[in-house]
Write a protein that holds these residues in place. Structure first.
Motif, PDB file in Angstrom:
ATOM      1  N   PRO A   1       0.735  -1.176   0.242  1.00 16.88           N
ATOM      2  CA  PRO A   1      -0.435  -0.115   0.004  1.00 16.88           C
ATOM      3  C   PRO A   1       0.517   1.749  -0.282  1.00 16.88           C
ATOM      4  CG  PRO A   1       0.390  -0.855   2.344  1.00 16.88           C
ATOM      5  CD  PRO A   1       1.029  -1.880   1.276  1.00 16.88           C
ATOM      6  N   ILE A   2       0.494   2.517  -0.928  1.00 24.46           N
ATOM      7  CA  ILE A   2       0.472   2.911  -0.600  1.00 24.46           C
ATOM      8  C   ILE A   2      -0.229   4.859  -0.084  1.00 24.46           C
ATOM      9  CG2 ILE A   2       2.508   5.561  -1.797  1.00 24.46           C
ATOM     10  CD1 ILE A   2       3.015   3.263  -3.815  1.00 24.46           C
ATOM     11  N   VAL A   3       0.174   5.360   0.532  1.00 24.55           N
ATOM     12  CA  VAL A   3      -0.825   6.477   0.794  1.00 24.55           C
ATOM     13  C   VAL A   3       0.661   7.851   0.834  1.00 24.55           C
ATOM     14  CG1 VAL A   3      -1.951   5.575   2.637  1.00 24.55           C
ATOM     15  CG2 VAL A   3       0.168   6.997   3.341  1.00 24.55           C
ATOM     16  N   HIS A   4      -0.647   8.998  -0.094  1.00 28.45           N
ATOM     17  CA  HIS A   4       0.876  10.701  -0.087  1.00 28.45           C
ATOM     18  C   HIS A   4      -0.285  11.351   0.694  1.00 28.45           C
ATOM     19  CE1 HIS A   4       2.089  13.922  -1.367  1.00 28.45           C
ATOM     20  NE2 HIS A   4       0.693  14.045  -2.233  1.00 28.45           N
ATOM     21  N   PHE A   5      -0.053  12.152   1.532  1.00 28.36           N
ATOM     22  CA  PHE A   5      -0.112  13.379   2.013  1.00 28.36           C
ATOM     23  C   PHE A   5       0.357  14.526   2.260  1.00 28.36           C
ATOM     24  CE2 PHE A   5       1.387  10.781   5.367  1.00 28.36           C
ATOM     25  CZ  PHE A   5       2.223  11.983   6.139  1.00 28.36           C
ATOM     26  N   HIS A   6      -0.639  15.249   2.726  1.00 29.51           N
ATOM     27  CA  HIS A   6       0.260  16.707   2.176  1.00 29.51           C
ATOM     28  C   HIS A   6       0.802  17.409   3.504  1.00 29.51           C
ATOM     29  CE1 HIS A   6      -1.400  18.037  -1.943  1.00 29.51           C
ATOM     30  NE2 HIS A   6      -1.599  16.873  -2.265  1.00 29.51           N
ATOM     31  N   GLY A   7       1.801  17.157   4.495  1.00 32.95           N
ATOM     32  CA  GLY A   7       1.786  16.694   5.406  1.00 32.95           C
ATOM     33  C   GLY A   7       3.435  15.472   5.212  1.00 32.95           C
ATOM     34  N   TYR A   8       3.556  16.076   6.891  1.00 36.63           N
ATOM     35  CA  TYR A   8       5.083  15.082   6.733  1.00 36.63           C
ATOM     36  C   TYR A   8       5.245  14.960   8.434  1.00 36.63           C
ATOM     37  CZ  TYR A   8       6.483  18.242   2.845  1.00 36.63           C
ATOM     38  OH  TYR A   8       6.804  18.883   2.122  1.00 36.63           O
ATOM     39  N   PRO A   9       6.430  13.221   8.852  1.00 38.62           N
ATOM     40  CA  PRO A   9       5.422  12.367   9.859  1.00 38.62           C
ATOM     41  C   PRO A   9       7.488  13.067  10.897  1.00 38.62           C
ATOM     42  CG  PRO A   9       6.791  11.306   7.855  1.00 38.62           C
ATOM     43  CD  PRO A   9       6.229  12.248   7.383  1.00 38.62           C
ATOM     44  N   ALA A  10       7.336  13.815  12.333  1.00 36.91           N
ATOM     45  CA  ALA A  10       8.588  14.056  12.589  1.00 36.91           C
ATOM     46  C   ALA A  10       9.209  12.944  12.381  1.00 36.91           C
ATOM     47  CB  ALA A  10       7.909  14.207  13.652  1.00 36.91           C
ATOM     48  N   ALA A  11      10.716  13.258  12.478  1.00 37.12           N
ATOM     49  CA  ALA A  11      11.646  12.362  12.521  1.00 37.12           C
ATOM     50  C   ALA A  11      11.654  11.407  13.368  1.00 37.12           C
ATOM     51  CB  ALA A  11      13.022  13.472  12.756  1.00 37.12           C
ATOM     52  N   GLY A  12      11.757  11.831  14.599  1.00 34.86           N
ATOM     53  CA  GLY A  12      10.913  10.955  16.371  1.00 34.86           C
ATOM     54  C   GLY A  12      10.161  10.293  15.353  1.00 34.86           C
ATOM     55  N   TRP A  13       9.234   9.725  14.845  1.00 36.40           N
ATOM     56  CA  TRP A  13       8.367   8.993  14.197  1.00 36.40           C
ATOM     57  C   TRP A  13       9.318   7.377  13.920  1.00 36.40           C
ATOM     58  CZ3 TRP A  13       6.367   7.022   9.941  1.00 36.40           C
ATOM     59  CH2 TRP A  13       5.429   6.752   9.373  1.00 36.40           C
TER      60      TRP A  13
ATOM     61  N   ARG B   1       4.265  21.368  10.035  1.00 32.92           N
ATOM     62  CA  ARG B   1       5.258  21.669  10.919  1.00 32.92           C
ATOM     63  C   ARG B   1       6.222  20.838  11.525  1.00 32.92           C
ATOM     64  NH1 ARG B   1       2.951  22.895  15.960  1.00 32.92           N
ATOM     65  NH2 ARG B   1       1.088  23.250  15.026  1.00 32.92           N
ATOM     66  N   HIS B   2       6.194  20.128  10.803  1.00 33.25           N
ATOM     67  CA  HIS B   2       7.642  18.112  10.677  1.00 33.25           C
ATOM     68  C   HIS B   2       8.918  18.314  10.092  1.00 33.25           C
ATOM     69  CE1 HIS B   2       5.024  17.223  14.323  1.00 33.25           C
ATOM     70  NE2 HIS B   2       4.341  17.002  13.770  1.00 33.25           N
ATOM     71  N   PHE B   3       8.380  19.209   8.680  1.00 40.23           N
ATOM     72  CA  PHE B   3       9.305  19.155   7.723  1.00 40.23           C
ATOM     73  C   PHE B   3      10.722  19.656   8.628  1.00 40.23           C
ATOM     74  CE2 PHE B   3      11.343  20.763   3.871  1.00 40.23           C
ATOM     75  CZ  PHE B   3      11.217  19.803   3.767  1.00 40.23           C
ATOM     76  N   ALA B   4      10.936  20.606   9.139  1.00 42.87           N
ATOM     77  CA  ALA B   4      12.098  20.987   9.586  1.00 42.87           C
ATOM     78  C   ALA B   4      12.747  19.955  10.423  1.00 42.87           C
ATOM     79  CB  ALA B   4      12.067  21.973  10.562  1.00 42.87           C
ATOM     80  N   SER B   5      12.367  18.935  11.216  1.00 44.53           N
ATOM     81  CA  SER B   5      12.723  17.815  11.854  1.00 44.53           C
ATOM     82  C   SER B   5      13.337  17.126  10.981  1.00 44.53           C
ATOM     83  CB  SER B   5      11.628  17.093  12.688  1.00 44.53           C
ATOM     84  OG  SER B   5      10.968  16.390  12.259  1.00 44.53           O
ATOM     85  N   LEU B   6      12.651  16.296  10.161  1.00 45.93           N
ATOM     86  CA  LEU B   6      13.296  15.828   8.863  1.00 45.93           C
ATOM     87  C   LEU B   6      14.217  16.544   8.311  1.00 45.93           C
ATOM     88  CD1 LEU B   6      10.186  14.619   7.092  1.00 45.93           C
ATOM     89  CD2 LEU B   6      11.435  13.279   8.653  1.00 45.93           C
ATOM     90  N   LYS B   7      15.224  17.518   7.700  1.00 44.91           N
ATOM     91  CA  LYS B   7      15.633  18.317   7.547  1.00 44.91           C
ATOM     92  C   LYS B   7      17.144  18.685   8.302  1.00 44.91           C
ATOM     93  CE  LYS B   7      16.222  22.484   4.463  1.00 44.91           C
ATOM     94  NZ  LYS B   7      15.614  23.950   4.018  1.00 44.91           N
ATOM     95  N   ALA B   8      16.620  18.949   9.469  1.00 43.33           N
ATOM     96  CA  ALA B   8      17.697  18.782  10.076  1.00 43.33           C
ATOM     97  C   ALA B   8      18.316  17.275  11.106  1.00 43.33           C
ATOM     98  CB  ALA B   8      16.795  19.627  11.608  1.00 43.33           C
TER      99      ALA B   8
END
Length: 630
Positions: A521-533, A614-621
């Motif tokens: 399965p694939i899901v695409h949503f207009h947001g991001y998971p936090a790096a800690g997830w 909101r969570h994009f910065a944690s992935l980038k960092a």
């Protein structure tokens, strides 16, 4: 510019060059081949003929940067042609993808419309000047308004009274990629004129067209005399985007704003300015908005990053749906299709995550009939828009050995249009790709199929017989609709993200086969998971990629490369992959449906996955799992 550079540059702009009986032939979109380009062609004619004839003899049409193998051992030319389904199509129909912001910039032409003397804030005016300088420093050609436009005179017949009006205006040439304007305060005269123009258009449409469709140009000509936005000056709206700079809406730039509210603000802003991109400006922030409802916010000192990573890619590859002509059409029986039922289950179990806001009908958002007709033409007849998609990959289909050794590879035959160093085929016509995962490996390119929600459907309440399409990628793209549905007549269109879906399916089969061997399965949503997830066996990639919109070769290529990158990271079985698309959202694929649903439910309930940026910065960092292309 030498012959090879000229050929690559023109190819990226949609120009087709070929040799016939020793003569150089050219086919070009309107406005691209200027007098300066003609001079370059004349000066390099003999070298171009030699280059094209050499490529014909070698069976490979790849040239320039697109022909250079990447770290995966495969060139951009080959990746783009495979995922685009050009395996049996003439090379003249294919333009290789570009993934470098620098190369994108070098192929762009933009112009700035002059600004009014009053009614524009100082922050907008200052940003406009800084933006022009930065675009030029990044390699974009910025043409003066006078050089980018030509005078156009035309007549408009007013219905009923049958009076003809002669209108003279300046039109931006089709070869210009974008017009950058500022939002202008409305005047009483303009408001009244728009009302009159719209009424005239509605009368003409109802009593004179009688169901016939006008071109975008003709509609624009009928209403543009009353308008004051930059779109009125566009010769070809499918080639030239309008970018409007305006004062930043602080509500839209607030990460705490609920995403459904953000959709309303964003759509109203785009419609109000009649533009494809809106840049919001204040003294402390910059935001960028398109139909993806980008959620990126920058500070003024990040202008260079804003331009190179976010703005230039959006100008270079505008949001456009894949036309139906690109597919071979067919039908299937969803009632008897296992993965169609799995897709329905996937959608139903995503309700509580709130990752899929309701779609909307364009007719409910765009009030003016003339605007609706223009948008209808540009989006290829789609009447609805939704955010995100759900899909289910079927197990890849192989005929013969999925992988062969080097000695067998050297016995295979070249494939027309591809480099024999990258793709070869056996006597049964099965193609094999040379990849590099540590060492060179030779893998069969399987047929991949998936079922997907149609464009505009409610992803959490899909109808098995109305909303589930079957997409295939063999040597071409295939589209199957449910039985008893005429896909050409019904309001059933494939998702904008088709290239992304088939790219993920194919790259997973090639580089992480355990992830899709039983379907995925694939899901695409207009947001991001936090790096800690993320947990063990779960990885992400793509955070540093240029933020190209959906619906392009480039978006598909980035997902292909991200998946291949993850194959080098896994220390065991890869259970879940998150492929990040900056300014767009996240694609998450997992090897098991229940596992994916449980992880998404856990992440959303704990606030570690949500819509917006909101969570994009944690992935980038966190440098772990990033994929960089510059």
């Amino acid at each position: 510019m030498n012959a090879s550079e000229l050929l690559t540059s023109l190819t990226q702009k949609g120009v087709k060059l070929w040799v016939n009986n020793g003569k150089l032939n050219i086919r070009s979109p309107k406005g691209v081949v200027t007098s300066a380009v003609q001079a370059e062609l004349t000066a390099n004619k003999s070298e171009l003929l030699a280059l094209l004839e050499r490529d014909d003899c070698s069976g490979s049409k790849a040239y320039g940067p697109a022909s250079m193998p990447l770290e995966q051992g495969v060139s951009l030319y080959t990746i783009g042609r495979i995922i685009g389904g050009f395996g049996e199509r003439e090379t003249a129909d294919y333009v290789p993808p570009v993934i470098s912001s620098r190369q994108m910039a070098q192929r762009l032409i933009v112009t700035f419309r002059s600004v009014p003397r009053q009614g524009i804030s100082q922050s907008v005016l200052a940003f406009r000047e800084a933006l022009q300088r930065q675009l030029q420093q990044s390699g974009v050609t910025v043409e003066p308004w006078e050089a980018a436009t030509r005078e156009l005179s035309y007549r408009v017949t007013i219905p009923i009274i049958n009076r003809k009006l002669k209108i003279k205006t300046q039109m931006v040439r089709a070869g210009v990629n974008a017009v950058i304007d500022v939002e202008r305060p409305p005047t009483l005269w303009r408001t009244a004129a728009r009302f009159v123009a719209e009424k005239i258009y509605q009368i003409y449409r109802r009593f004179f067209l009688r169901g016939r469709k006008l071109s975008v140009m003709h509609i624009a000509q009928m209403i543009s005399w009353a308008e004051d936005h930059a779109a009125k000056f566009i010769e070809n709206p499918t080639n030239t985007q309008v970018i409007v700079i305006t004062d930043l809406d602080p509500e839209f730039a607030n990460h705490d704003l609920p995403y459904r509210r953000k959709i309303n603000i964003g759509l109203n802003t785009l419609i109000r300015t009649f533009s494809e991109l809106v840049i919001g400006v204040s003294e402390s922030k910059l935001s960028i908005l398109n139909m993806n409802l980008s959620d990126s916010v920058f500070i003024p000192s990040e202008l260079e990053t804003f331009v190179n990573k976010s703005l230039i890619p959006k100008i270079f590859v505008p949001i456009l749906p894949l036309p139906m002509s690109r597919f071979e059409l067919g039908q299937y029986d969803p009632q008897r299709h296992e993965y169609a039922h799995q897709l329905i289950r996937l959608g139903q179990n995503l309700v509580d995550t709130c990752l899929f806001p309701p779609g909307f009908k364009l007719s409910r958002v765009i009030k003016r009939q003339s605007y609706r007709d223009i948008v209808d033409t540009i989006v290829n007849g789609r009447t609805g828009v939704s955010y995100g998609f759900v899909a289910y990959i079927e197990p890849p289909q192989y005929i013969g050995a999925p992988e062969i050794d080097a000695s067998t590879w050297h016995t295979l035959s070249p494939v027309e249009g591809f480099s024999p160093d990258e793709i070869r085929q056996n006597p049964r016509g099965r193609r094999y790709l040379r990849t590099k995962i540590g060492s060179y490996r030779y893998k069969q390119i399987p047929d991949v199929w998936l079922v997907s929600s149609r464009s505009g459907a409610n992803k959490t309440d899909l109808s098995l017989t109305q909303d589930v399409l079957r997409i295939g990628l063999t040597t071409q793209l295939l589209l199957q609709s449910p039985f008893d549905i005429d896909i050409k007549a019904a309001d059933i269109k494939p998702s904008y993200d088709i290239y992304v879906m088939v790219s993920i399916a194919l790259s997973a089969a090639l580089f992480t086969p355990s992830l899709v061997e039983k379907g995925a399965p694939i899901v695409h949503f207009h947001g991001y998971p936090a790096a800690g997830w993320f947990q063990q066996g779960e990885h992400w990639a793509g955070v540093q990629n240029p933020s190209v919109p959906c619906g392009t070769y480039e978006s598909g290529v980035f997902n292909f490369l991200s998946m291949s990158h993850l194959s080098n990271l896994q220390s065991g079985s890869l259970k879940l992959a998150a492929l990040v698309e900056p300014d767009h959202g996240t694609n998450i694929i997992a090897s098991d449906l229940t596992y994916l649903l449980d992880r998404l439910a856990e992440g959303t309930h704990q606030g570690q996955i949500e819509l917006g940026g909101r969570h994009f910065a944690s992935l980038k960092a966190d440098s772990f799992g990033q994929l960089v292309h510059s």
